[in-house]
Design a protein around this motif. Sequence first.
Motif, PDB file in Angstrom:
ATOM      1  N   ARG A 205       0.847  -1.321   0.034  1.00 53.14           N
ATOM      2  CA  ARG A 205       0.078  -0.122  -0.047  1.00 53.14           C
ATOM      3  C   ARG A 205       0.897   1.360   0.117  1.00 53.14           C
ATOM      4  O   ARG A 205       0.641   2.157  -0.739  1.00 53.14           O
ATOM      5  CB  ARG A 205      -1.023  -0.023   1.364  1.00 53.14           C
ATOM      6  CG  ARG A 205      -1.765   1.079   1.342  1.00 53.14           C
ATOM      7  CD  ARG A 205      -2.924   0.897   2.407  1.00 53.14           C
ATOM      8  NE  ARG A 205      -2.209   1.123   3.684  1.00 53.14           N
ATOM      9  CZ  ARG A 205      -2.835   0.776   4.766  1.00 53.14           C
ATOM     10  NH1 ARG A 205      -4.085   0.191   4.780  1.00 53.14           N
ATOM     11  NH2 ARG A 205      -2.178   0.861   6.018  1.00 53.14           N
ATOM     12  N   LYS A 214      -3.084   9.578  -3.055  1.00 54.73           N
ATOM     13  CA  LYS A 214      -3.925   9.185  -2.455  1.00 54.73           C
ATOM     14  C   LYS A 214      -5.127   8.276  -3.354  1.00 54.73           C
ATOM     15  O   LYS A 214      -5.611   7.368  -2.893  1.00 54.73           O
ATOM     16  CB  LYS A 214      -4.924  10.256  -1.899  1.00 54.73           C
ATOM     17  CG  LYS A 214      -5.411  11.240  -2.708  1.00 54.73           C
ATOM     18  CD  LYS A 214      -6.227  12.184  -1.862  1.00 54.73           C
ATOM     19  CE  LYS A 214      -7.017  13.483  -2.621  1.00 54.73           C
ATOM     20  NZ  LYS A 214      -7.775  14.345  -2.153  1.00 54.73           N
ATOM     21  N   TYR A 217      -4.004   4.762  -2.708  1.00 50.73           N
ATOM     22  CA  TYR A 217      -4.566   4.167  -1.565  1.00 50.73           C
ATOM     23  C   TYR A 217      -5.952   3.825  -1.984  1.00 50.73           C
ATOM     24  O   TYR A 217      -6.491   2.820  -1.363  1.00 50.73           O
ATOM     25  CB  TYR A 217      -4.618   5.149  -0.501  1.00 50.73           C
ATOM     26  CG  TYR A 217      -5.508   4.831   0.869  1.00 50.73           C
ATOM     27  CD1 TYR A 217      -4.852   4.039   1.795  1.00 50.73           C
ATOM     28  CD2 TYR A 217      -6.974   5.374   0.974  1.00 50.73           C
ATOM     29  CE1 TYR A 217      -5.729   3.664   2.997  1.00 50.73           C
ATOM     30  CE2 TYR A 217      -7.547   4.757   2.017  1.00 50.73           C
ATOM     31  CZ  TYR A 217      -6.876   3.944   3.245  1.00 50.73           C
ATOM     32  OH  TYR A 217      -7.664   3.425   4.249  1.00 50.73           O
ATOM     33  N   HIS A 220      -6.257   0.526  -4.165  1.00 53.20           N
ATOM     34  CA  HIS A 220      -5.845  -0.362  -3.159  1.00 53.20           C
ATOM     35  C   HIS A 220      -6.998  -1.074  -2.533  1.00 53.20           C
ATOM     36  O   HIS A 220      -7.310  -2.388  -2.379  1.00 53.20           O
ATOM     37  CB  HIS A 220      -4.741  -0.180  -2.395  1.00 53.20           C
ATOM     38  CG  HIS A 220      -3.971  -1.460  -1.685  1.00 53.20           C
ATOM     39  ND1 HIS A 220      -4.235  -1.499  -0.154  1.00 53.20           N
ATOM     40  CD2 HIS A 220      -3.235  -2.283  -2.050  1.00 53.20           C
ATOM     41  CE1 HIS A 220      -3.652  -2.743   0.088  1.00 53.20           C
ATOM     42  NE2 HIS A 220      -3.043  -3.333  -0.921  1.00 53.20           N
ATOM     43  N   LYS A 221      -7.748  -0.206  -1.800  1.00 54.59           N
ATOM     44  CA  LYS A 221      -8.965  -0.572  -1.216  1.00 54.59           C
ATOM     45  C   LYS A 221      -9.883  -1.096  -2.222  1.00 54.59           C
ATOM     46  O   LYS A 221     -10.743  -2.078  -2.176  1.00 54.59           O
ATOM     47  CB  LYS A 221      -9.808   0.631  -0.748  1.00 54.59           C
ATOM     48  CG  LYS A 221      -8.893   1.115   0.649  1.00 54.59           C
ATOM     49  CD  LYS A 221      -9.019   0.015   1.678  1.00 54.59           C
ATOM     50  CE  LYS A 221      -8.412   0.588   3.057  1.00 54.59           C
ATOM     51  NZ  LYS A 221      -8.606  -0.304   4.153  1.00 54.59           N
ATOM     52  N   LYS A 286      -7.151  10.811   9.094  1.00 51.70           N
ATOM     53  CA  LYS A 286      -6.199   9.997   8.079  1.00 51.70           C
ATOM     54  C   LYS A 286      -4.907   9.942   8.548  1.00 51.70           C
ATOM     55  O   LYS A 286      -4.337  10.988   8.881  1.00 51.70           O
ATOM     56  CB  LYS A 286      -6.340  10.767   6.932  1.00 51.70           C
ATOM     57  CG  LYS A 286      -5.589  10.088   5.605  1.00 51.70           C
ATOM     58  CD  LYS A 286      -5.878  10.863   4.489  1.00 51.70           C
ATOM     59  CE  LYS A 286      -7.101  10.768   3.619  1.00 51.70           C
ATOM     60  NZ  LYS A 286      -7.092  11.422   2.655  1.00 51.70           N
ATOM     61  N   TYR A 287      -4.574   8.731   8.647  1.00 57.16           N
ATOM     62  CA  TYR A 287      -3.197   8.755   9.293  1.00 57.16           C
ATOM     63  C   TYR A 287      -1.842   8.848   8.231  1.00 57.16           C
ATOM     64  O   TYR A 287      -2.272   9.105   7.019  1.00 57.16           O
ATOM     65  CB  TYR A 287      -2.879   7.098   9.786  1.00 57.16           C
ATOM     66  CG  TYR A 287      -3.781   6.722  10.888  1.00 57.16           C
ATOM     67  CD1 TYR A 287      -3.396   7.453  12.080  1.00 57.16           C
ATOM     68  CD2 TYR A 287      -4.645   5.932  11.062  1.00 57.16           C
ATOM     69  CE1 TYR A 287      -4.140   7.283  13.336  1.00 57.16           C
ATOM     70  CE2 TYR A 287      -5.309   5.615  12.014  1.00 57.16           C
ATOM     71  CZ  TYR A 287      -4.916   6.195  13.251  1.00 57.16           C
ATOM     72  OH  TYR A 287      -5.792   5.901  14.615  1.00 57.16           O
ATOM     73  N   ASP A 289       0.067   7.126   6.734  1.00 64.36           N
ATOM     74  CA  ASP A 289       0.051   6.101   5.311  1.00 64.36           C
ATOM     75  C   ASP A 289      -0.902   6.160   4.648  1.00 64.36           C
ATOM     76  O   ASP A 289      -1.416   5.303   3.885  1.00 64.36           O
ATOM     77  CB  ASP A 289       0.430   4.874   5.959  1.00 64.36           C
ATOM     78  CG  ASP A 289      -0.636   4.253   6.966  1.00 64.36           C
ATOM     79  OD1 ASP A 289      -1.687   5.086   7.318  1.00 64.36           O
ATOM     80  OD2 ASP A 289      -0.536   3.138   7.504  1.00 64.36           O
ATOM     81  N   GLU A 291      -4.309   5.686   5.762  1.00 60.82           N
ATOM     82  CA  GLU A 291      -5.361   4.888   6.156  1.00 60.82           C
ATOM     83  C   GLU A 291      -6.413   5.980   6.694  1.00 60.82           C
ATOM     84  O   GLU A 291      -5.846   6.606   7.542  1.00 60.82           O
ATOM     85  CB  GLU A 291      -4.809   4.107   7.353  1.00 60.82           C
ATOM     86  CG  GLU A 291      -5.720   3.029   7.884  1.00 60.82           C
ATOM     87  CD  GLU A 291      -5.433   2.148   8.916  1.00 60.82           C
ATOM     88  OE1 GLU A 291      -6.162   1.431   9.495  1.00 60.82           O
ATOM     89  OE2 GLU A 291      -4.195   1.989   9.172  1.00 60.82           O
ATOM     90  N   LEU A 293      -9.677   6.330   9.233  1.00 61.80           N
ATOM     91  CA  LEU A 293     -10.571   5.627  10.137  1.00 61.80           C
ATOM     92  C   LEU A 293     -11.777   6.854  10.595  1.00 61.80           C
ATOM     93  O   LEU A 293     -11.343   8.013  10.615  1.00 61.80           O
ATOM     94  CB  LEU A 293      -9.399   5.779  11.537  1.00 61.80           C
ATOM     95  CG  LEU A 293     -10.292   5.095  12.914  1.00 61.80           C
ATOM     96  CD1 LEU A 293     -10.569   3.767  12.673  1.00 61.80           C
ATOM     97  CD2 LEU A 293      -9.528   5.390  14.143  1.00 61.80           C
TER      98      LEU A 293
END
Length: 347
Positions: A205, A214, A217, A220-221, A286-287, A289, A291, A293
């Motif tokens: 990722r 982005k 990302y 990838h999802k 948003k972290y 990397d 990700e 949440l």
Amino acid sequence: MELNIIHVDMDAFYAAVEQREHPEYRGQPVIVGGQSKRGVVSTASYEAREYGIHSAQAMAKAKQLCPDGIYLRPRHDYYKQVSKKIRAVFARYTDLIEPLSLDEAYLDVSTNAENSIKIAKRIKRQIKVELDLVASVGVSYNKFLAKLASDLNKPDGFKIVSPFQAQELIWPMDVSELWGVGPKTEEELKELGLERIADVAQADRLFLIRELGKKGYRLHKLAQGQDPREVSIPGDPKSIGNETTFKQDIAKRSLLQEHLLQLSQKVAQRLQNKEVKGKTVTLKLKYEDFEVLSRSNTIQHYIDNGEEIYELADRLLEKIDLPKKVRLIGVTVSNLVDKKFEQLKLF
């Protein structure tokens, strides 16, 4: 994951409407589009597609491929009337309808107690019986897979994609089948050695983020069968929110709280400007990397002031561990109601 998302796509819509109105056109290659030298094909019947004719093709090229075809100018006003009748069928089962065009829409039937597959079959059958038109229908647990499903068995298709089937179905496909992948992104992916959806799903990722930002990302999802997009009603705001991306990633919780307070005040101002209140507060992080949440809290009463919004959002933040630095924070208020409506409810 519930199979609550339905994608309905009318087969060769403009041409099918013309064939319905003119029975002598049935079984014939019908091409609808601009008739000038620079005209393009809007829709071609499946009989016409056997000649290599397709949407967005130059009309001059289409006439070379099929000189004996039936060429018609589009009747947009009439197609809109037919489209309204199709949406009236959808509205029997849900209010959550997201039209993409006159001939295509997403439906979220999660609020309907009936089985979603039965609903989808009934919609398809009613369109055929009542309107004499054919729809291809896909059912799945998100928008990406529902649309993909409706495309698989065209024309007159019906396909269900469950969470257990998703990987087996999509991984062998070309990366161009991923939602949002056009020619440019397809070229970028293939230059990275990513030919199939499986390649994207199994790629690192952080590598994808480094190469594509982005978008990497998101792809990838999607390649893993995940799509967070909701079915949204056009012109009907379901939520009001605000977010900020930091110049430097943040690890300190106190700094995040400062930004959260500012965002809560901005959201409150927007709610008050639009004269609406809400009772669900969602915190988004948003972290570093990429990700994402999100956590939500729904209360019993409606709010529109910054202090209450911040208090609820901060409670959500307190419950989240921060194993990585944060690059973005956001807060959203949903489950909106007009202030006047809320006052009527009180009385």
